[in-house]
Enzyme design. Structure first.
Site, PDB file in Angstrom:
ATOM      1  N   ASP A 108       0.821  -1.216   0.000  1.00 26.38           N
ATOM      2  CA  ASP A 108       0.000   0.000   0.000  1.00 26.38           C
ATOM      3  C   ASP A 108       0.855   1.267   0.000  1.00 26.38           C
ATOM      4  OD1 ASP A 108      -2.500  -1.218  -0.100  1.00 26.38           O
ATOM      5  OD2 ASP A 108      -2.537  -1.539   2.072  1.00 26.38           O
ATOM      6  N   HIS A 256       0.450  -7.703  -1.029  1.00 24.49           N
ATOM      7  CA  HIS A 256      -0.838  -8.412  -0.908  1.00 24.49           C
ATOM      8  C   HIS A 256      -1.653  -8.274  -2.185  1.00 24.49           C
ATOM      9  CE1 HIS A 256      -1.531  -4.310   0.513  1.00 24.49           C
ATOM     10  NE2 HIS A 256      -2.789  -4.444   0.107  1.00 24.49           N
ATOM     11  N   ARG A 272     -10.580   0.371   5.657  1.00 24.38           N
ATOM     12  CA  ARG A 272      -9.118   0.271   5.823  1.00 24.38           C
ATOM     13  C   ARG A 272      -8.536   1.582   6.338  1.00 24.38           C
ATOM     14  NH1 ARG A 272      -5.350  -0.123   0.652  1.00 24.38           N
ATOM     15  NH2 ARG A 272      -4.741   1.982   1.222  1.00 24.38           N
TER      16      ARG A 272
HETATM   17  C1  SIN Z   1      -6.085  -3.511  -0.254  1.00 23.83           C
HETATM   18  O1  SIN Z   1      -5.371  -3.628  -1.227  1.00 23.83           O
HETATM   19  O2  SIN Z   1      -5.778  -2.797   0.675  1.00 23.83           O
HETATM   20  C2  SIN Z   1      -7.381  -4.293  -0.186  1.00 23.83           C
HETATM   21  C3  SIN Z   1      -7.122  -5.724   0.040  1.00 23.83           C
HETATM   22  C4  SIN Z   1      -8.375  -6.520   0.023  1.00 23.83           C
HETATM   23  O3  SIN Z   1      -9.436  -6.024  -0.365  1.00 23.83           O
HETATM   24  O4  SIN Z   1      -8.324  -7.697   0.376  1.00 23.83           O
END
Ligand code: SIN
Length: 282
Positions: A108, A256, A272
């Site tokens: 991120d 991720h 988030r």
């Molecule tokens: C993100 O990239 O912060 C979202 C990850 C997700 O939706 O699992």
């Protein structure tokens, strides 16, 4: 201190049971939690939380200053620290959050001068099945490289560019105006984690567009190799969400990817927060 920590994978990730984050936890609990996070290579899931936006923000702030996402149309009204990841629409038919969020490997906000330290993603509504999040350990990926490759990449610099991510979006990517607010930045391809002292790969397919010291074709070839290497299954923990999980990952040593496989299986709706990090250094 009454919470337990169970490893979910030997490579990265553990679950925390018996902790209530809706009220302030003690400094001793915070320190134990932070140590567990570092020990499990930057991924913890705290189960069974019941968090208002205020409580989510207050807990996140224990780890540092919070960021406000530049893609502002998906921020929660009244709570600019909360970025919504959601396939739901509001009464006017507008998306409540980014419906395509995270469908590519990334760390991120790596496109900022001070990339994010941590993200805390809270599951408010989940599809009946699917919608997992995969996380890969950039410590493990770095450690598995040969000494020759480590030596080759350690002096290199990656360009991280928000606009680059648009190749993964159909409808909800950053606009040119939003990308202009965050011009491309450079970070070392290998960084040293400020808390553990360990080295980690710091490139990601979402935002890393090229390697400064190489020609375009050399850069493309090396990045293709590093992206494929970094996302090998043996470096990955795949999180199967439970309602009211708070998943807390370290963007300095993980990347991720949200798995968008749940069309027709119900809504996925999450909040988030993102904690500001420090400049990445070798
Ligand atoms: C993100 O990239 O912060 C979202 C990850 C997700 O939706 O699992």
């Amino acid at each position: 201190m009454g919470f337990t920590v169970n490893a979910l994978s030997p490579v990265l990730g553990a679950e925390v049971i018996g902790l209530d984050l809706s009220s302030s936890i003690s400094d001793a609990e915070l320190s134990r939690l932070n140590q567990a996070w570092l020990d499990h290579n930057g991924v913890l899931v705290v189960r069974d939380q019941s968090l208002t936006p205020e409580q989510h923000i207050a807990f996140s702030k224990r780890f540092g200053e919070l960021e406000q996402h530049v893609v502002g149309q998906f921020l929660l009204k009244g709570y600019p620290e909360i970025y919504r990841v959601s396939t739901k629409v509001d009464d006017d038919g507008k998306p409540m959050g980014n419906p395509e969020s995270g469908r590519y490997w990334h760390s991120d906000l790596s496109y900022l001068e001070r990339p994010s330290k941590a993200s805390l993603l809270y599951a408010l509504e989940l599809p009946e099945s699917g919608g997992d999040t995969m996380l890969a350990s950039m410590y493990a990926a770095y450690d598995a490289l040969s000494d020759t490759m480590k030596g080759m990449i350690e002096g290199l610099t990656g360009v991280h560019d928000l606009y680059h991510v648009n190749k993964f979006f159909e409808t909800s990517g950053p606009s040119a105006a939003q990308a202009e607010l965050t011009p491309p930045v450079e970070h070392p391809v290998v960084r040293t984690h400020p808390e553990t002292g360990r080295k980690a790969l710091f490139i990601n397919p979402g935002f890393t567009s090229r390697i400064v010291e190489l020609s375009k074709s050399e850069s493309d070839a090396l990045l293709e190799f590093l992206f494929a290497h970094a996302t090998k299954p043996e470096f990955v923990y795949r999180h199967r969400w439970r309602l009211h999980d708070l998943l807390f990952w370290d963007n300095r040593c993980t990347i991720h990817h949200a798995v968008h496989d749940f069309a027709g299986s119900g809504f996925r709706h999450m909040h988030r927060t993102t904690v500001l990090g420090e400049a990445a250094v070798l």
